[in-house]
Write an enzyme that holds these catalytic residues in place. Structure first.
Site, PDB file in Angstrom:
ATOM      1  N   GLU A  47       0.880  -1.160   0.000  1.00 40.78           N
ATOM      2  CA  GLU A  47       0.000   0.000   0.000  1.00 40.78           C
ATOM      3  C   GLU A  47       0.923   1.217   0.000  1.00 40.78           C
ATOM      4  OE1 GLU A  47      -2.154   0.988   3.577  1.00 40.78           O
ATOM      5  OE2 GLU A  47      -3.528   2.309   2.492  1.00 40.78           O
TER       6      GLU A  47
ATOM      7  N   LYS B 199       4.743   0.565  10.251  1.00 41.15           N
ATOM      8  CA  LYS B 199       4.582   1.771   9.439  1.00 41.15           C
ATOM      9  C   LYS B 199       4.158   2.950  10.291  1.00 41.15           C
ATOM     10  CE  LYS B 199       3.516   0.325   4.767  1.00 41.15           C
ATOM     11  NZ  LYS B 199       2.439   0.149   3.794  1.00 41.15           N
TER      12      LYS B 199
ATOM     13  N   ARG C  32       5.883 -12.537   9.548  1.00 41.26           N
ATOM     14  CA  ARG C  32       6.629 -11.345   9.168  1.00 41.26           C
ATOM     15  C   ARG C  32       7.955 -11.289   9.915  1.00 41.26           C
ATOM     16  NH1 ARG C  32       4.457  -6.355   9.377  1.00 41.26           N
ATOM     17  NH2 ARG C  32       2.276  -6.932   9.224  1.00 41.26           N
TER      18      ARG C  32
END
Length: 562
Positions: free
Chosen positions: A38, A274, A264
């Site tokens: 994104e 983020k 992850r």
RNA sequence: UGGGGAAUAGUUCAAUGGUAGAACAGCGGACUCUGACUCCGUUAAUCUAGGUUCGAAUCCUAGUUCCCCAGCCA
């Protein structure tokens, strides 16, 4: 690339096993993966794991990997991020060929499919407020309640949806929801939102849309449109998979990709969130997304980390489903290993201490030969100037050394790399008792660094000439966070390491570092670490970043030194 | 107390019913004109309890611990 060698390249893991099995069973003729960022922030080393996985698998199995921007929320996405992401993926070493896609490319088709669901009685427009929806969604242990708008007619739903699309309603007034099961134990199945009203300008579609699809409604269908065979994502999407499949099962999609999840990446002393990274930049805790302390690809690049080091690191850590935190020392290892092979050796004195060679004649001095890389003769050599006045590293001198200290101290002899043996004769101090200069003598017979009489010294230290060395600023980086497991939560700034940046403004470097077309190449400052010229450098101001220090067993032994 | 996952050396990952192995980290040594590199050696693990089996990290049962999910974020 042949499949056999490619597998050696990427290692083996459960996802590659699945791909191999699918290929063997002829479920697919070509493997197609995708990396779906994104564009609301910069890529970091955690993304590198996903990039290497997706592009790596495609390359190894002779398939392809798409770069697809998951741009379904114009409220938080920006062109700057789109550009940065493309730059960073390329820098990492991957190529999507003609397959640059965007979820927004499919907005028309996605909308048609929304109508398909409405017409089939599988989706409805809900007028509840966000608060009502939250209450009626139930909790983790209690089922939700059906919306009072759940049983609208197909005609009414269609009319409302079209008017939502036409921009007749304000933000948040209504949403389109799938009609699945408000009592499901999986909250993702409690009538998830498909479309929300958002009067916002989109980087690609401008103001054409007043409604935007949710991640769940866009992702799987985008995968299907592109013919993705293996949709690889992180663990938190595991319980979205039933929804992913529900859409593909209930829509006239051209294919049914399968979603697989892996854990992850987490690293000690780092936060890869983020939200936190964005805050760090926004509030000025670091100097931008490419600050060398940042775990972003842009930051690592600026710090001097080569892309092959990141790929090697990712390969070493493997892929699995267990949550884990990788020791940052593993990353450092991969960086050193990559740099050791290629970085040319140079001499630089970070914290200079003046040395005067009393028995060396005044004048221009002489030139000596220094090799550029000890393991690679092809790298050639260079001339370095020796003279009566030099600088050595302050750390390489101790007036009262402990017994394991092999370097210079009063009365001891050491070798100046590629030059002569010198012996410290006198220590000069200022009124505060600080050592400001060393008076030494040299042995002319040791020119080049070897004594004809065969005597040995216990240490070789680096140095630069006082007359022709260049002043430089050197930036030393330490972990951005002071704890191995920083919270990453609300008070994360409390874990910030106040010593993460150390600026040494009085360094002296050999002239070879100031010139040359390859000035951007990484170098090793002998005995210290790997460095790279920072983009803040100007014609008269050299700035270097320390990429990573050399392993330092001495410092470890005495427990000091930055 | 709902749903979904995961547990193997300090760390990360292998072993797919048949000798528990690697890398990083650690420790010791050799080499060295970088206390680097390289090389050699070495410490160190199957979450627990039962069961099946000639044989279990792997299969079964029960438990324990950890992670994720209640955005109109992705």
């Amino acid at each position: 690339m042949a499949i056999g060698e490619a597998i050696a390249e990427g290692g083996r893991d459960f996802i590659r096993d699945i791909v191999q099995a699918d290929l063997d069973a002829k479920r697919h003729s070509t493997v197609v993966t995708r990396f779906p960022p994104e564009p609301n922030g910069y890529l970091h080393i955690g993304h590198a794991k996903s990039i290497c996985l997706n592009f790596g698998i495609a390359a190894e199995f002779g398939g392809r990997c798409h770069l697809r921007f998951d741009d379904t929320n114009p409220a938080r996405e920006e062109q700057e991020y789109i550009d940065a992401i493309e730059r960073d993926v390329r820098w990492l070493g991957f190529d999507w060929g003609p397959h640059l896609h965007h979820a927004s490319d499919y907005f028309d088709r996605l909308y048609e499919w929304a109508e398909v669901l409405v017409k089939a009685g599988k989706a409805y427009v809900d007028d509840q407020t966000p608060g009502q929806m939250r209450v009626n969604r139930g909790t983790l242990t209690e089922p939700g309640k059906n919306s009072p708008f759940r049983d609208r007619t197909v005609e009414e739903n269609l009319d409302l949806l079209r008017r939502m699309k036409a921009g007749e309603f304000p933000n948040g007034a209504r949403v389109l929801r799938a009609k699945i099961d408000m009592a499901s134990g999986n909250i993702n199945l409690r009538d998830p939102v498909l479309y929300r009203i958002l009067h916002a300008s989109h980087p690609r579609t401008g103001t054409a849309w007043s409604i935007y699809p949710s991640y769940d409604f866009a992702h799987g269908q985008s995968d299907a449109i592109e013919g993705i065979t293996h949709s690889i994502c992180t663990l938190e999407f595991e319980d979205h998979r039933p929804l992913y499949d529900w859409f593909l099962d209930n829509l006239p999609v051209p294919a049914h990709p399968r979603q697989y999840e892996f854990a992850r990446l987490n690293l000690t002393y780092m936060v890869l969130s983020k939200r936190v990274l964005t805050t760090l930049v926004r509030d000025g805790h670091v100097n931008g997304w490419d600050d060398p302390r940042m775990p972003t690809l842009a930051g690592l690049r600026r710090r001097g980390v080569p892309p092959e080091a990141i790929r090697d690191f990712i390969k070493r850590i493997g892929v699995a489903k267990a949550n884990s935190v990788v020791d940052a020392a593993m990353l450092d290892f991969s960086i050193r290993e990559a740099l050791n092979k290629t970085a040319l050796r140079r001499m630089a004195v970070l914290r200079p201490l003046k040395v005067v060679i009393e028995n060396y004649p005044e004048g221009p001095g002489e030139e000596l030969e220094a090799v550029n890389h000890p393991d690679n003769p092809d790298a050639g050599s260079r001339k370095i100037r020796f003279g009566r006045e030099l600088y050595i590293e302050r750390d390489d001198f101790m007036e009262n050394p402990p017994k394991k200290f092999f370097r210079l101290s009063p009365g001891t002899e050491v070798r100046l790399r590629y030059a002569f043996f010198i012996t410290c004769r006198e220590v000069v101090k200022d009124d505060k008792g600080e050592v400001i200069e060393l008076r030494c003598t040299y042995d002319p017979a040791t020119r080049g660094g070897n004594a004809p009489d065969g005597r040995k010294v216990k240490a070789t230290i680096h140095w630069v000439s006082a007359v022709d060395s260049k002043p430089a600023e050197v930036r030393l980086y330490n972990p951005l966070f002071s704890k191995p497991d920083p919270t990453g939560g609300e008070g994360f700034t409390a874990d910030l390491n106040p010593q993460s940046l150390e600026v040494l403004s009085g360094a002296r470097v050999e002239p070879a570092l100031a010139v040359g077309s390859n000035a951007a190449d990484p170098v090793q400052f002998e005995r210290q670490g790997y460095f790279v010229r920072d983009l803040d450098s100007t014609a008269d101001r050299l700035v270097f970043n320390r990429t990573v220090g050399l392993r330092d067993t001495f410092a470890k032994e005495v427990g000091g030194k930055s």
